[in-house]
Motif scaffolding. Sequence first.
Motif, short mmCIF file in Angstrom:
data_model
loop_
_atom_site.label_atom_id
_atom_site.label_comp_id
_atom_site.label_asym_id
_atom_site.label_seq_id
_atom_site.Cartn_x
_atom_site.Cartn_y
_atom_site.Cartn_z
N ASP A 27 0.86 -1.19 0.00
CA ASP A 27 0.00 0.00 0.00
C ASP A 27 0.90 1.24 0.00
O ASP A 27 2.12 1.13 -0.12
CB ASP A 27 -0.95 -0.03 1.21
CG ASP A 27 -2.32 0.53 0.84
OD1 ASP A 27 -2.39 1.71 0.45
OD2 ASP A 27 -3.31 -0.21 0.95
N SER B 145 -7.06 -1.15 -0.91
CA SER B 145 -7.76 -2.43 -1.06
C SER B 145 -9.26 -2.36 -0.79
O SER B 145 -9.94 -3.38 -0.83
CB SER B 145 -7.12 -3.47 -0.13
OG SER B 145 -7.18 -3.02 1.20
N ARG B 224 -5.43 -4.63 -5.78
CA ARG B 224 -5.60 -4.88 -4.33
C ARG B 224 -7.08 -5.02 -3.95
O ARG B 224 -7.39 -5.67 -2.95
CB ARG B 224 -4.97 -3.73 -3.52
CG ARG B 224 -3.46 -3.55 -3.77
CD ARG B 224 -2.58 -4.31 -2.83
NE ARG B 224 -2.72 -3.89 -1.46
CZ ARG B 224 -2.00 -4.39 -0.45
NH1 ARG B 224 -1.08 -5.31 -0.71
NH2 ARG B 224 -2.16 -3.96 0.77
#
Lengths: 320, 320
Positions: A27, B145, B224
């Motif tokens: 991320d 995500s 993601r």
Amino acid sequence: MGEFELIAKYFSAVGAKRSDVITGVGDDGAVIQVRDGHDLVVTTDTMVSGTHFFANDDPRALGHKLVTVNISDLAAMGAEPAWLSLALTLPEVNEHWLSQFSAGINETAEYYNCQLVGGDTTRGPLSLTMTAKGLVPRGKALSRSGAKVGDYIYVTGTLGDAALGLKLQQGLHQVSKKHQTHILQRFQYPSARVALGQALRNIANSAMDLSDGLYGDIQHILHRSAVGASIDVQKLPLSQALKDSCDNNTAYGLALSGGEDYELLFTVSENKRGSLDVLLSPYGVAITCIGRITGAIGKLELKKSEQTFSYQPQGFKHFA
Amino acid sequence: MGEFELIAKYFSAVGAKRSDVITGVGDDGAVIQVRDGHDLVVTTDTMVSGTHFFANDDPRALGHKLVTVNISDLAAMGAEPAWLSLALTLPEVNEHWLSQFSAGINETAEYYNCQLVGGDTTRGPLSLTMTAKGLVPRGKALSRSGAKVGDYIYVTGTLGDAALGLKLQQGLHQVSKKHQTHILQRFQYPSARVALGQALRNIANSAMDLSDGLYGDIQHILHRSAVGASIDVQKLPLSQALKDSCDNNTAYGLALSGGEDYELLFTVSENKRGSLDVLLSPYGVAITCIGRITGAIGKLELKKSEQTFSYQPQGFKHFA
């Protein structure tokens, strides 16, 4: 293969799997649940090809050392290691190198119960930067600034082995066959004194790790604590391997100015000194008293048999 | 001048002075008091000479950008920036360069209320690595995500300006006099959308910052979140400066694949979309809806006037 697939393949799941990592690699940043009542300890170390290692060094040993030098800083603060970030600059994609390097990081991170939580991979001259983070009970971190006049000065383990290991690897010094493995191991696969560092939290007045050699490193304690020190070179702990491989003066020189030992240097007040051996014996690491903290601010006095020991420091300094 | 004096001179007191920093620059590690009830967010970015910048680039702008690219990652996570570590690799000691570079870090860190708490300085090819740490209320961090099918896709500000600024600096593209300052500023002194990122904590399903160009960056959210996306290129927010300087296709190309905008990309569900303009208006940053999240996992569809927009991506990739 693009940058992101590369990272994903070799660095997506490295080290221990920790339950306090909410978001790890992949991320914009990592998200970490920090334990309440604890302080965060952060340290950063860079290893540059041509300065700290050679481009053809074993990548697995490099991965091991990169983790260890960072963890050693956390150990010196009395912290429990937990999370690692890796900034990796590579001239090219070499899958063998990457697989070995990431294996070295993985096994060492796992050993210290650390998880790799993120980082950055870029193209450029080979360079490795790690930022390690750990935890210490609030207010309990050790520092370089707490040494007091009269403190006894201790080091863990033995000094100078890693510097001899470097000379051996470079073919600059002979070491008898029976000692070669030990000496090379000390240079290529050093240990961080993590358990002992944590045990020192309520004992030591000051602490640091020895990365550039005792003679140069102790100056940081003298500077930050506004004290001096007197060290008896005859008390410096030398391994049998070092003693068998060098004359006395060479051995003292390596112990004083040889880098990369990653032993701990710490100071203890007189009233805590009595119980020290008992308190630290469970950790299986020898400790040796090598001198005292003095009031001569910034002055490091070396003695041998009660005489002044004359010594020209050879400590490693970038930009010296 | 030795390494340590050098660090002490330029990096001992950089950025804001924060009361939660127990030990800053100068010890084995930094000691930080993390706010209870918050998660720690950590990100790392490296800028390598010859890859990300030129050795003769303005060192103050480099310092600014190094801080900003890291803070931008924290912004994308909804975090409040707080602490910075710097790993600086230098081929030589150049005091002018160091003073300007540290000034750029200092003023930018101060602006974002961040303190430099430590790092490492080494000798080698010029390379800058920063690790930024911030705080987010526990469980509130944004991620790549969380995008859901049907989400509306937004970007902040305008896209493509920084890429045009790079071309202008390199003499590869003409920009009329009245737009030059704005376009160069967007490339050399980008902003991180920190306040807006924090405002998105309870609004956005997913978020990231745009560092390598929208076309490549959004793939991370698709991957993601296991979703697809449909983007209307006519809706991409372009500055007047960009529109005045380029034909349509060049402008779309820069907006889609030009890096270093450091705008935020985020997705919002239909039921939160209505109040979005009102909630975000205090932050003074324009937001633009550019498309929707779809169920076509991993597929990015570009449209123009309801027709498929055919585009060859030119996104920046190391090791591509």
